[in-house]
Design a protein around this motif. Structure first.
Motif, PDB file in Angstrom:
ATOM      1  N   GLN A 156       0.833  -1.204   0.000  1.00 51.15           N
ATOM      2  CA  GLN A 156       0.000   0.000   0.000  1.00 51.15           C
ATOM      3  C   GLN A 156       0.869   1.255   0.000  1.00 51.15           C
ATOM      4  OE1 GLN A 156      -2.166  -1.359   3.526  1.00 51.15           O
ATOM      5  NE2 GLN A 156      -4.085  -1.047   2.415  1.00 51.15           N
ATOM      6  N   VAL A 157       1.926   1.252   0.805  1.00 50.19           N
ATOM      7  CA  VAL A 157       2.842   2.409   0.856  1.00 50.19           C
ATOM      8  C   VAL A 157       3.481   2.616  -0.509  1.00 50.19           C
ATOM      9  CG1 VAL A 157       5.004   3.284   1.844  1.00 50.19           C
ATOM     10  CG2 VAL A 157       3.290   2.217   3.335  1.00 50.19           C
ATOM     11  N   CYS A 158       3.881   1.526  -1.147  1.00 49.87           N
ATOM     12  CA  CYS A 158       4.490   1.572  -2.477  1.00 49.87           C
ATOM     13  C   CYS A 158       3.588   2.304  -3.462  1.00 49.87           C
ATOM     14  CB  CYS A 158       4.765   0.146  -2.950  1.00 49.87           C
ATOM     15  SG  CYS A 158       5.080  -0.036  -4.706  1.00 49.87           S
ATOM     16  N   PHE A 159       2.350   1.878  -3.564  1.00 46.59           N
ATOM     17  CA  PHE A 159       1.454   2.446  -4.570  1.00 46.59           C
ATOM     18  C   PHE A 159       0.944   3.825  -4.161  1.00 46.59           C
ATOM     19  CE2 PHE A 159       1.214  -2.211  -5.361  1.00 46.59           C
ATOM     20  CZ  PHE A 159       1.895  -2.184  -6.569  1.00 46.59           C
ATOM     21  N   SER A 161       2.701   5.977  -2.824  1.00 44.56           N
ATOM     22  CA  SER A 161       3.827   6.888  -3.042  1.00 44.56           C
ATOM     23  C   SER A 161       4.208   7.011  -4.511  1.00 44.56           C
ATOM     24  CB  SER A 161       5.037   6.422  -2.216  1.00 44.56           C
ATOM     25  OG  SER A 161       4.708   6.429  -0.843  1.00 44.56           O
ATOM     26  N   GLY A 162       3.455   6.351  -5.388  1.00 41.98           N
ATOM     27  CA  GLY A 162       3.658   6.540  -6.824  1.00 41.98           C
ATOM     28  C   GLY A 162       4.632   5.601  -7.492  1.00 41.98           C
ATOM     29  N   PHE A 163       5.043   4.526  -6.808  1.00 42.04           N
ATOM     30  CA  PHE A 163       5.964   3.579  -7.440  1.00 42.04           C
ATOM     31  C   PHE A 163       5.178   2.573  -8.263  1.00 42.04           C
ATOM     32  CE2 PHE A 163       8.399   5.310  -3.959  1.00 42.04           C
ATOM     33  CZ  PHE A 163       9.627   5.529  -4.556  1.00 42.04           C
ATOM     34  N   PRO A 164       5.675   2.245  -9.464  1.00 43.86           N
ATOM     35  CA  PRO A 164       4.907   1.366 -10.356  1.00 43.86           C
ATOM     36  C   PRO A 164       4.883  -0.094  -9.903  1.00 43.86           C
ATOM     37  CG  PRO A 164       6.995   1.963 -11.376  1.00 43.86           C
ATOM     38  CD  PRO A 164       6.889   2.756 -10.103  1.00 43.86           C
ATOM     39  N   THR A 165       5.985  -0.559  -9.270  1.00 48.48           N
ATOM     40  CA  THR A 165       6.047  -1.952  -8.825  1.00 48.48           C
ATOM     41  C   THR A 165       6.687  -2.022  -7.446  1.00 48.48           C
ATOM     42  OG1 THR A 165       8.248  -2.358  -9.745  1.00 48.48           O
ATOM     43  CG2 THR A 165       6.351  -2.772 -11.211  1.00 48.48           C
ATOM     44  N   LEU A 166       6.393  -3.099  -6.752  1.00 45.61           N
ATOM     45  CA  LEU A 166       6.957  -3.305  -5.414  1.00 45.61           C
ATOM     46  C   LEU A 166       8.473  -3.487  -5.484  1.00 45.61           C
ATOM     47  CD1 LEU A 166       6.133  -3.473  -2.482  1.00 45.61           C
ATOM     48  CD2 LEU A 166       5.726  -5.922  -2.781  1.00 45.61           C
ATOM     49  N   SER A 167       8.961  -4.191  -6.499  1.00 45.79           N
ATOM     50  CA  SER A 167      10.408  -4.409  -6.617  1.00 45.79           C
ATOM     51  C   SER A 167      11.136  -3.084  -6.869  1.00 45.79           C
ATOM     52  CB  SER A 167      10.726  -5.424  -7.716  1.00 45.79           C
ATOM     53  OG  SER A 167      10.255  -4.972  -8.962  1.00 45.79           O
ATOM     54  N   ASN A 168      10.542  -2.218  -7.704  1.00 45.48           N
ATOM     55  CA  ASN A 168      11.126  -0.897  -7.963  1.00 45.48           C
ATOM     56  C   ASN A 168      11.161  -0.079  -6.673  1.00 45.48           C
ATOM     57  OD1 ASN A 168      10.347   2.177  -8.752  1.00 45.48           O
ATOM     58  ND2 ASN A 168      11.799   1.309 -10.225  1.00 45.48           N
ATOM     59  N   PHE A 169      10.080  -0.112  -5.903  1.00 42.52           N
ATOM     60  CA  PHE A 169      10.002   0.605  -4.628  1.00 42.52           C
ATOM     61  C   PHE A 169      11.082   0.112  -3.668  1.00 42.52           C
ATOM     62  CE2 PHE A 169       7.812   0.680  -0.328  1.00 42.52           C
ATOM     63  CZ  PHE A 169       8.161   1.986  -0.047  1.00 42.52           C
ATOM     64  N   ASN A 170      11.168  -1.212  -3.499  1.00 43.94           N
ATOM     65  CA  ASN A 170      12.161  -1.770  -2.569  1.00 43.94           C
ATOM     66  C   ASN A 170      13.577  -1.376  -2.959  1.00 43.94           C
ATOM     67  OD1 ASN A 170      10.541  -3.134  -0.648  1.00 43.94           O
ATOM     68  ND2 ASN A 170      10.166  -4.766  -2.118  1.00 43.94           N
ATOM     69  N   LYS A 171      13.874  -1.451  -4.259  1.00 48.68           N
ATOM     70  CA  LYS A 171      15.226  -1.113  -4.738  1.00 48.68           C
ATOM     71  C   LYS A 171      15.535   0.357  -4.505  1.00 48.68           C
ATOM     72  CE  LYS A 171      18.223  -1.185  -8.822  1.00 48.68           C
ATOM     73  NZ  LYS A 171      19.043  -0.156  -8.226  1.00 48.68           N
ATOM     74  N   GLN A 172      14.619   1.256  -4.924  1.00 50.59           N
ATOM     75  CA  GLN A 172      14.874   2.686  -4.761  1.00 50.59           C
ATOM     76  C   GLN A 172      14.962   3.072  -3.287  1.00 50.59           C
ATOM     77  OE1 GLN A 172      13.317   5.845  -7.055  1.00 50.59           O
ATOM     78  NE2 GLN A 172      12.593   4.510  -8.684  1.00 50.59           N
ATOM     79  N   PHE A 173      14.100   2.504  -2.464  1.00 51.18           N
ATOM     80  CA  PHE A 173      14.109   2.821  -1.034  1.00 51.18           C
ATOM     81  C   PHE A 173      15.440   2.399  -0.415  1.00 51.18           C
ATOM     82  CE2 PHE A 173      13.066   2.744   3.413  1.00 51.18           C
ATOM     83  CZ  PHE A 173      12.098   3.727   3.567  1.00 51.18           C
ATOM     84  N   LYS A 174      15.874   1.184  -0.719  1.00 53.02           N
ATOM     85  CA  LYS A 174      17.135   0.685  -0.149  1.00 53.02           C
ATOM     86  C   LYS A 174      18.327   1.503  -0.658  1.00 53.02           C
ATOM     87  CE  LYS A 174      19.716  -3.306   1.161  1.00 53.02           C
ATOM     88  NZ  LYS A 174      19.882  -4.728   1.190  1.00 53.02           N
ATOM     89  N   ASP A 175      18.308   1.864  -1.946  1.00 51.81           N
ATOM     90  CA  ASP A 175      19.400   2.672  -2.510  1.00 51.81           C
ATOM     91  C   ASP A 175      19.512   4.028  -1.815  1.00 51.81           C
ATOM     92  OD1 ASP A 175      19.981   0.656  -4.287  1.00 51.81           O
ATOM     93  OD2 ASP A 175      19.108   1.654  -6.046  1.00 51.81           O
ATOM     94  N   ARG A 176      18.376   4.643  -1.493  1.00 48.33           N
ATOM     95  CA  ARG A 176      18.382   6.000  -0.944  1.00 48.33           C
ATOM     96  C   ARG A 176      18.465   6.038   0.577  1.00 48.33           C
ATOM     97  NH1 ARG A 176      15.829   9.766  -5.047  1.00 48.33           N
ATOM     98  NH2 ARG A 176      15.605   8.474  -6.870  1.00 48.33           N
ATOM     99  N   ILE A 177      17.841   5.078   1.255  1.00 44.73           N
ATOM    100  CA  ILE A 177      17.746   5.109   2.713  1.00 44.73           C
ATOM    101  C   ILE A 177      18.719   4.131   3.363  1.00 44.73           C
ATOM    102  CG2 ILE A 177      16.131   4.912   4.680  1.00 44.73           C
ATOM    103  CD1 ILE A 177      15.550   7.244   2.747  1.00 44.73           C
TER     104      ILE A 177
END
Length: 192
Positions: A156-159, A161-177
């Motif tokens: 739910q947080v992923c979508f 926040s505007g991320f198209p897929t859960l895998s994209n969200f997890n990757k970007q979040f981990k890269d930045r945070i």
């Protein structure tokens, strides 16, 4: 509530600086965070002058604190002519209002009446980061807030926040945070 020009007075100089600094959003950490939480809880039950005094005490505490971290590293430039500021302001407003939807470089460059490559250079020169990095930062900031404040699952947080897929969200979040959204949520809940 203090009247026009109050923040120009010497007594409010530090608070005026704090408010200017807060335009980028501020995360309050450490001892200051604990004090502010306590003071805000007290303030909820206050009315009239005592509540205003407490608000000023909170602002004073924040103004003197070193526990404040900007939520976004974006540095807005105020040295451009007014029409240019308006154009950039319109674009930033559009991004902030629509980040939950798909926003393309083509879409925002056409808003600015520029080619994609010209807009990319223009945006980076004004905001000190690429359009995609800025959009990602806005989405990650929203996700962090939802992970802290809401009883939502990671999908739910992923979508939201505007991320198209859960895998994209997890990757970007981990890269930045530096941690996965799930670990971030667990750590936050353990502390609070």
């Amino acid at each position: 509530f203090l009247g026009d020009g109050s923040l120009q007075k010497e007594e409010f100089e530090e608070i005026a600086k704090l408010l200017s600094y807060s335009a980028r959003g501020l995360e309050i950490k450490g001892e200051t965070k604990e004090k502010v939480i306590h003071m805000m809880k007290e303030m909820v039950n206050m009315q009239g002058v005592p509540s205003i005094v407490m608000l000023l005490q909170i602002l004073h505490l924040l103004a003197e604190s070193t526990d404040l971290i900007p939520i976004t590293q974006v540095k807005y430039s105020y040295i451009h002519p007014t029409p240019e500021k308006d154009k950039m302001g319109d674009i930033l407003d559009y991004i902030l209002k629509n980040f939950k939807e798909k926003i393309t470089l083509q879409e925002v460059s056409s808003m600015a009446n520029m080619s994609e490559s010209s807009f990319s250079r223009y945006f980076k020169s004004r905001v000190n980061k690429s359009f995609s990095d800025f959009l990602g930062d806005v989405r990650i900031s929203n996700a962090r807030k939802l992970l802290q404040d809401e009883d939502l699952n990671i999908s739910q947080v992923c979508f939201e926040s505007g991320f198209p897929t859960l895998s994209n969200f997890n990757k970007q979040f981990k890269d930045r945070i530096g941690k996965t959204p799930l670990n971030y949520k667990k750590e936050y809940n353990e502390h609070f």
